[in-house]
Design a protein around this motif. Structure first.
Motif, PDB file in Angstrom:
ATOM      1  N   ASP A  28     -24.253  -8.250   2.796  1.00  0.00           N
ATOM      2  CA  ASP A  28     -23.833  -8.157   1.397  1.00  0.00           C
ATOM      3  C   ASP A  28     -24.613  -9.163   0.563  1.00  0.00           C
ATOM      4  OD1 ASP A  28     -22.073  -6.260   2.181  1.00  0.00           O
ATOM      5  OD2 ASP A  28     -20.261  -7.442   1.881  1.00  0.00           O
ATOM      6  N   LEU A 184     -24.202  -3.835  -0.711  1.00  0.00           N
ATOM      7  CA  LEU A 184     -22.809  -4.200  -0.498  1.00  0.00           C
ATOM      8  C   LEU A 184     -22.198  -3.115   0.377  1.00  0.00           C
ATOM      9  CD1 LEU A 184     -21.077  -6.603  -1.723  1.00  0.00           C
ATOM     10  CD2 LEU A 184     -19.953  -4.855  -3.088  1.00  0.00           C
ATOM     11  N   HIS A 185     -21.492  -3.505   1.425  1.00  0.00           N
ATOM     12  CA  HIS A 185     -20.943  -2.529   2.372  1.00  0.00           C
ATOM     13  C   HIS A 185     -22.042  -1.603   2.893  1.00  0.00           C
ATOM     14  CE1 HIS A 185     -17.145  -4.029   1.054  1.00  0.00           C
ATOM     15  NE2 HIS A 185     -17.112  -3.379  -0.090  1.00  0.00           N
ATOM     16  N   TYR A 236     -14.012  -8.619  -3.570  1.00  0.00           N
ATOM     17  CA  TYR A 236     -14.234  -7.256  -3.098  1.00  0.00           C
ATOM     18  C   TYR A 236     -13.090  -6.355  -3.551  1.00  0.00           C
ATOM     19  CZ  TYR A 236     -17.824  -8.884   0.249  1.00  0.00           C
ATOM     20  OH  TYR A 236     -18.934  -9.414   0.832  1.00  0.00           O
TER      21      TYR A 236
END
Length: 512
Positions: A28, A184-185, A236
């Motif tokens: 991330d 991200l992810h 998040y």
């Protein structure tokens, strides 16, 4: 005897599913190699990209129409600030009913926390806080009491960090810009930056569904994270659910300096519920007083009491002692903040004019207990600490403090550590002392201070009495008792970070 059969199996990516041999996903925050710099918003201006995100959450008009909300939340928080062990940390569990008035800027929080480290009948803590423009109060059976600065900050964060409010603020921001896209992810995301309520915000938008998957910023805190100065925070957002036409993230994870510190799960969400007519009402005097809360920059106790000749105690929420030896003064503990410890050092110098402060003794790694060490380092004063705590202390001294500079940020200098890894004597004709590691399973990051002539023991952060005069955590004092026996010392009086001097026999007599 025949040798055992040996079987060699060669595995290649041609013989197993592709996902088992795929490269590790990017972490991330890693940059995305993108020619246009805005995955999912290619060719669009930043405000147009935010417009798509608003539509993904339910539409600008629907989001703007949300005036109030009621939430039922469960969650947990990592007690990283406590002096037990490093990660994995102890967990504080909680449940909260939260009512928010986004239109008028008010928050009502009825919270129940469970602390597993305490006794079964002492481990539930219930609080009720109301925050509004008038200030913040604690609701108690005896009436409203002024709440601390941290409560006001938490209320402001609830109001401003709600994703639908962040998106609306971004849509109105004149300084909205694209930043470099990031992963991200394991998915590419567009990043936009803007300023909201004086803080730079980074909003991380999913390139596929256009929802805000994270809110990022560098900021200071009024809670225990205050000690770390400039903290990189990422919130998040996940578990998106349709609530009355608004797509709402029911899962929130608060990450600070790469540590996931807290997780909230929203079990029930109601927008614009019917509220009582006196919702958010507060005592105006108590609320006004909360606005003057000094937070961690609180005043130092004005008076010292003499425990034994040449040893003074400044008693407060976090106790500080001054020890006079032949060649100088020693400050026992540097807690709370740099400004608090600066006052403590000045008070020590006033007790014995002309005698230098030769050292600071810091006995635990609990964040509020070491929060003033940056001031000691800034003044060039040597610090005694446990060797196990060295990595945390080095990070503490190196932590950036650009948003609220302290003396060490303005005048950097290296620390002078004296690491304690066994019984260590600091000799003197008057008031010689011994530093004694406790070495228990709950106290491995603490050490005691013992005056052999006075038979006085300082037990670090282990001795705390409940209102009914029982021990807060009997296990801690059991470990102290074991350490005392191991060191072959015979204290007659004991005191600690949060406890005034008391007879040793009485303290030990309360251990089951």
């Amino acid at each position: 005897m025949a040798p055992a059969n040996r079987i060699f199996l060669t595995i290649t990516c041609a013989t197993v599913p592709v996902f088992l041999c795929a490269a590790a996903p990017p972490p991330d925050g890693a940059p995305v190699a993108s020619a246009h710099g805005a995955p999912g918003c290619a060719g669009l201006a930043p405000h147009a990209c935010i417009g798509i995100a608003l539509e993904a959450m339910g539409g600008a008009n629907r989001l703007a129409g949300v005036r109030t909300a009621r939430y039922a939340i469960i969650g947990h928080r990592e007690e990283a600030e406590q002096s037990y062990r490093q990660a994995p940390f102890q967990i504080e569990y909680g449940r909260e009913t939260r009512i928010v008035d986004y239109q008028h800027g008010a928050v009502d929080r009825a919270h129940e926390s469970v602390f597993p480290s305490t006794a079964p009948d002492e481990n539930v803590n219930k609080t009720h806080v109301v925050v509004s423009a008038a200030g913040a109060v604690m609701k108690t059976p005896g009436g409203d009491r002024p709440a601390v600065r941290q409560s006001r900050e938490q209320g402001d964060d609830i109001l401003h960090d709600e994703p639908m409010m962040v998106l609306q603020a971004a849509a109105k921001a004149p300084d909205l810009r694209y930043a470099a896209p990031e992963w991200l992810h394991a998915a590419p995301h567009t990043v936009v930056t803007f300023t909201d309520h004086g803080q730079p915000i980074r909003l991380v938008l999913n390139a596929g569904n256009h929802l805000p998957d994270a809110i990022e910023r560098t900021r200071t805190f009024e809670d225990f994270w205050n000690v770390w100065g400039d903290v990189n925070q990422r919130i998040y957002l996940d578990s998106w659910q349709d609530v009355g036409g608004v797509l709402f993230p029911a899962s929130r994870v608060d990450q600070r300096n790469d540590l996931e510190t807290a997780h909230e799960q929203y079990l029930d969400v109601r927008f614009d519920p019917t509220l009582a007519s006196d919702a958010f009402s507060v005592d105006s005097a108590a609320a006004a007083k909360s606005l003057r809360s000094p937070g961690w920059d609180r005043p130092f106790p004005p008076q010292a009491q003499t425990i034994v000749p040449g040893v003074w105690l400044f008693q407060g929420a976090w106790n500080v002692s001054v020890i006079e030896q032949d060649d100088g003064l020693i400050l026992l503990e540097a807690p709370i903040s740099a400004s608090y410890t600066a006052q403590a050092l000045d008070a020590a110098a006033h007790l014995v004019p002309g005698k230098p402060i030769k050292a600071v003794i810091s006995t635990t790694d609990s964040w509020p207990h070491v929060a003033g060490l940056r001031e000691a380092v800034a003044r060039g004063i040597p610090v005694y600490q446990l060797d196990l705590n060295r990595p945390l202390l080095d990070r503490l001294i190196a932590a950036p403090h650009t948003l609220r500079p302290d003396d060490l940020a303005r005048h950097p200098r290296p620390p002078q550590w004296h690491m304690v890894n066994q019984v260590l004597a600091i000799p003197s004709r008057h008031n010689p002392i011994m530093l004694i590691p406790i070495c228990g399973p709950s106290t491995e990051r603490q050490y005691m201070v013992y005056w052999p002539d006075a038979k006085l023991l300082y037990a670090s952060d282990t001795l705390v009495l409940n209102p009914d005069n029982s021990l807060y955590n009997p296990e801690l004092m059991h470990e102290v008792e074991t350490a005392v026996a191991r060191a072959h010392i015979a204290p007659q009086t004991v005191y600690a970070m949060h406890q005034a001097p008391m007879p040793w026999g009485r303290a030990i007599g309360m251990v089951p």
